[in-house]
Design an enzyme around this catalytic site. Sequence first.
Site: not given
Length: 261
Positions: A14-15, A64, A85, A100, A138, A140, A165, A167, A229
Amino acid sequence: MKAAVLGSPIAHSLSPVLHRAGYQALGLAGWTYEATECDEAGLPGLLGRCGPDWAGLSLTMPLKRAVLPLLDEAEPLVAEVGAANTVIFDGGRRHGYNTDVPGMIAALAESLPAQEDGRPGSPAGLARGGNPAALILGAGATACSALAAARGLGLAEATVAVRDPRRAGTLQAAAERLGLAVRLVSFDDPGVRAPGLLIATTPAGAADAFSQRIEAGVLSPRCVLDVVYHPWPTRLAAAAERSGAAVAGGFALLLHQAARQ
């Protein structure tokens, strides 16, 4: 001037809608903003093709972290989090930013009830009373930004639930740079207790097990941010709202980080 959001997949983003609306409101005639499919392998070449007619880029998964060695300069927050970002082009140089983190803090502030004197809710209140820790789902790049947001809210420790764990080394390194104490647990660890703040950085559906824990009363966070979202509300967000928690969603995060870009 040109701008774009890069990522893979990117068709759902949606950016473009947000940025084009912003350009129109600011009277930036002639500015364009597109969604461009780009993976890690294609990022160096695409950056190399951005000439003086380019203002900047928004970056989403999986870029990112991949962009970091391609930047000429970066704000300190980028180095702490290990993710950018946003890329701004200035005189042929590439400047990296992370919107972010402030976007998460703004989204959380917006979700909290007003204070007794009528002022907007303050996320800093999460650090007072009850359990001041955060639970982050998460490992990432967005989870690393969530760690920085937790620090910005005055929290000093976080539990991070991850699928593997082994990673999570990059996230642990980010926590050390941020000065945040982190405890890693698996997604199915029954010992995770109610945090003041819960931030889900996982894809849609991945946090459903935690919605069940909220419904069962095992988890009772005061505030929840789910970065998804679409679809909305997620099961996690719906369960949190029914429990009485303040809830912030991915669209609020998208809006606030885009406004800063």
